[in-house]
Design a protein around this motif. Sequence first.
Motif, PDB file in Angstrom:
ATOM      1  N   MET A  42       0.839  -1.203   0.000  1.00 53.97           N
ATOM      2  CA  MET A  42       0.000   0.000   0.000  1.00 53.97           C
ATOM      3  C   MET A  42       0.878   1.258   0.000  1.00 53.97           C
ATOM      4  N   LEU A  43       1.910   1.252   0.835  1.00 55.56           N
ATOM      5  CA  LEU A  43       2.791   2.422   0.899  1.00 55.56           C
ATOM      6  C   LEU A  43       3.531   2.613  -0.416  1.00 55.56           C
ATOM      7  N   SER A  44       3.847   1.520  -1.100  1.00 51.97           N
ATOM      8  CA  SER A  44       4.610   1.566  -2.350  1.00 51.97           C
ATOM      9  C   SER A  44       3.751   1.857  -3.570  1.00 51.97           C
ATOM     10  N   ASN A  45       2.437   1.755  -3.404  1.00 54.53           N
ATOM     11  CA  ASN A  45       1.528   1.806  -4.556  1.00 54.53           C
ATOM     12  C   ASN A  45       1.795   0.681  -5.540  1.00 54.53           C
ATOM     13  N   LYS A  46       2.181  -0.486  -5.006  1.00 56.30           N
ATOM     14  CA  LYS A  46       2.412  -1.649  -5.861  1.00 56.30           C
ATOM     15  C   LYS A  46       1.653  -2.838  -5.276  1.00 56.30           C
ATOM     16  N   ASP A  47       1.026  -3.631  -6.144  1.00 58.03           N
ATOM     17  CA  ASP A  47       0.191  -4.722  -5.650  1.00 58.03           C
ATOM     18  C   ASP A  47       0.986  -5.909  -5.135  1.00 58.03           C
ATOM     19  N   ASP A  48       2.120  -6.154  -5.725  1.00 61.71           N
ATOM     20  CA  ASP A  48       2.799  -7.410  -5.388  1.00 61.71           C
ATOM     21  C   ASP A  48       4.293  -7.254  -5.153  1.00 61.71           C
ATOM     22  N   LEU A  49       4.659  -6.146  -4.564  1.00 60.36           N
ATOM     23  CA  LEU A  49       6.068  -5.944  -4.192  1.00 60.36           C
ATOM     24  C   LEU A  49       6.417  -6.916  -3.059  1.00 60.36           C
ATOM     25  N   ALA A  50       5.605  -6.913  -2.006  1.00 66.20           N
ATOM     26  CA  ALA A  50       5.796  -7.860  -0.892  1.00 66.20           C
ATOM     27  C   ALA A  50       4.761  -8.971  -1.038  1.00 66.20           C
ATOM     28  N   LYS A  51       5.140 -10.173  -0.681  1.00 68.58           N
ATOM     29  CA  LYS A  51       4.244 -11.331  -0.834  1.00 68.58           C
ATOM     30  C   LYS A  51       3.177 -11.350   0.257  1.00 68.58           C
ATOM     31  N   VAL A  52       1.921 -11.408  -0.214  1.00 68.62           N
ATOM     32  CA  VAL A  52       0.773 -11.403   0.687  1.00 68.62           C
ATOM     33  C   VAL A  52       0.106 -12.768   0.636  1.00 68.62           C
ATOM     34  N   SER A  53      -0.417 -13.243   1.766  1.00 68.23           N
ATOM     35  CA  SER A  53      -1.121 -14.522   1.744  1.00 68.23           C
ATOM     36  C   SER A  53      -2.181 -14.562   2.826  1.00 68.23           C
ATOM     37  N   ALA A  54      -3.289 -15.257   2.537  1.00 62.04           N
ATOM     38  CA  ALA A  54      -4.323 -15.431   3.552  1.00 62.04           C
ATOM     39  C   ALA A  54      -3.878 -16.436   4.607  1.00 62.04           C
ATOM     40  N   LEU A  61      11.514 -14.267   6.184  1.00 59.24           N
ATOM     41  CA  LEU A  61      12.828 -13.634   6.254  1.00 59.24           C
ATOM     42  C   LEU A  61      12.650 -12.138   6.477  1.00 59.24           C
ATOM     43  N   LEU A  62      13.743 -11.455   6.736  1.00 56.95           N
ATOM     44  CA  LEU A  62      13.720  -9.994   6.824  1.00 56.95           C
ATOM     45  C   LEU A  62      13.855  -9.473   5.387  1.00 56.95           C
ATOM     46  N   ASN A  63      12.835  -8.768   4.918  1.00 54.64           N
ATOM     47  CA  ASN A  63      12.838  -8.319   3.519  1.00 54.64           C
ATOM     48  C   ASN A  63      13.057  -6.815   3.448  1.00 54.64           C
ATOM     49  N   PHE A  64      14.046  -6.435   2.662  1.00 53.58           N
ATOM     50  CA  PHE A  64      14.440  -5.026   2.570  1.00 53.58           C
ATOM     51  C   PHE A  64      14.021  -4.428   1.234  1.00 53.58           C
ATOM     52  N   PHE A  65      13.326  -3.292   1.306  1.00 44.76           N
ATOM     53  CA  PHE A  65      12.870  -2.580   0.108  1.00 44.76           C
ATOM     54  C   PHE A  65      13.477  -1.183   0.121  1.00 44.76           C
ATOM     55  N   VAL A  66      13.974  -0.745  -1.014  1.00 41.83           N
ATOM     56  CA  VAL A  66      14.559   0.597  -1.093  1.00 41.83           C
ATOM     57  C   VAL A  66      13.545   1.556  -1.702  1.00 41.83           C
ATOM     58  N   MET A  67      13.286   2.631  -0.984  1.00 39.86           N
ATOM     59  CA  MET A  67      12.286   3.614  -1.393  1.00 39.86           C
ATOM     60  C   MET A  67      12.968   4.907  -1.823  1.00 39.86           C
ATOM     61  N   ASN A  68      12.512   5.455  -2.903  1.00 34.57           N
ATOM     62  CA  ASN A  68      13.055   6.731  -3.405  1.00 34.57           C
ATOM     63  C   ASN A  68      14.584   6.746  -3.409  1.00 34.57           C
ATOM     64  N   GLU A  69      15.145   5.584  -3.607  1.00 37.71           N
ATOM     65  CA  GLU A  69      16.605   5.409  -3.702  1.00 37.71           C
ATOM     66  C   GLU A  69      17.353   5.906  -2.472  1.00 37.71           C
ATOM     67  N   SER A  70      16.639   6.101  -1.347  1.00 41.24           N
ATOM     68  CA  SER A  70      17.350   6.710  -0.221  1.00 41.24           C
ATOM     69  C   SER A  70      17.031   6.128   1.154  1.00 41.24           C
ATOM     70  N   TRP A  71      15.898   5.507   1.335  1.00 38.58           N
ATOM     71  CA  TRP A  71      15.581   4.939   2.642  1.00 38.58           C
ATOM     72  C   TRP A  71      14.926   3.575   2.429  1.00 38.58           C
ATOM     73  N   SER A  72      14.674   2.867   3.518  1.00 38.62           N
ATOM     74  CA  SER A  72      14.261   1.480   3.356  1.00 38.62           C
ATOM     75  C   SER A  72      13.068   1.098   4.234  1.00 38.62           C
ATOM     76  N   LEU A  73      12.177   0.298   3.653  1.00 39.62           N
ATOM     77  CA  LEU A  73      11.116  -0.349   4.422  1.00 39.62           C
ATOM     78  C   LEU A  73      11.554  -1.789   4.660  1.00 39.62           C
ATOM     79  N   VAL A  74      11.272  -2.307   5.856  1.00 36.00           N
ATOM     80  CA  VAL A  74      11.663  -3.673   6.169  1.00 36.00           C
ATOM     81  C   VAL A  74      10.423  -4.457   6.593  1.00 36.00           C
ATOM     82  N   ASP A  75      10.123  -5.489   5.823  1.00 40.04           N
ATOM     83  CA  ASP A  75       8.975  -6.360   6.094  1.00 40.04           C
ATOM     84  C   ASP A  75       9.484  -7.542   6.919  1.00 40.04           C
ATOM     85  N   LEU A  76       9.016  -7.642   8.155  1.00 41.76           N
ATOM     86  CA  LEU A  76       9.531  -8.669   9.063  1.00 41.76           C
ATOM     87  C   LEU A  76       8.571  -9.849   9.179  1.00 41.76           C
TER      88      LEU A  76
END
Length: 197
Positions: A42-54, A61-76
Motif C-alpha cells: 500500500m505504501l509503495s503503490n504496488k500490488d505485489d512488491l511484498a508477498k501477501v497470503s491469507a 525472512l527480513l525483507n528489505f525494500f529501497v524507497m526513493n533510492e534513499s531509505w528502506s522499508l523492512v517487512d519482518l
Amino acid sequence: MKIKSAIFNMSARDIESAPNWSRPEFAFIGRSNVGKSSMINMLSNKDDLAKVSATPGKTQLLNFFVMNESWSLVDLPGYGYAKVAKSEKIDFNRSVGDYLEQRENLRRVFVLIDSRLPPQPIDIDFVTWLADCVAPFTLVFTKADKQSVSKTQATIKAFLDSIAEHLNGSPPVITSSSRNGAGRMEILKSIELALHS
Ligand code: GTP
Ligand code: MG
C-alpha cells in the motif's frame, strides 16, 4: 511525501546478512496475518512488491525494500504463529529480536495490530518488550475497512488501556486499511519527519 520508486533489494536470514548500508530503515512487525506485507504494498503503490497470503506465516525472512533510492522499508516475519500455542511468551524469531534490538539505522518501528480484536496478550507482551529497545514505535491498527469507526476506536482505547501500566506515556497511533489506503499519508508523514530530523 511522494513515493517515486520502490524496489525489492534482498531477503536476509538474520542481522549478520542484512544489507551493509546506512540507509534509514522503517520496520513493520506484528502478529502473523495482521497485514504487514499488504501495508508495504500500500505504501509503495504496488500490488505485489511484498508477498501477501491469507495463510499466516507467509513472510519468513527480513525483507528489505529501497524507497526513493534513499531509505528502506523492512517487512519482518510475524510473531504468534508457529510454536506460540505452547507458551504465552512472545515467539517472534530470534533474528527479528536481534534486528529490532541492534540495527543501528532502524529509525522507527510500526507495530501492526488487528483493529477487530480485543487486546491480545502477545501484542501487549511484544509492545512492552519493544518499549525497552532504542527505536521509537508507532501502533498501527490494521484492517479498519472491515468494521465501523466506533468499533476501531473501542479497540484502540482498550489496547492503550492495557499497555498503560507497562509504558511511560502513550505511543502514537494510526488507523489503517490496505484496502482503501487509510493511514497511508500518516505513515509516510511520520517517515518523512524521521528522515528530516
Ligand atoms: P505474515 O507474512 O504471514 O506474517 O502476514 P502479514 O502480516 O504480512 O499479512 P499479509 O499482508 O500477508 O495479509 C494477510 C491477509 O490479510 C491477506 O489475505 C490480506 O489480503 C489481508 N489484509 C491485509 N491488510 C488488509 C486490510 O487493510 N483490509 C483487509 N480487508 N484485508 C487485509
Ligand atoms: Mg508478510
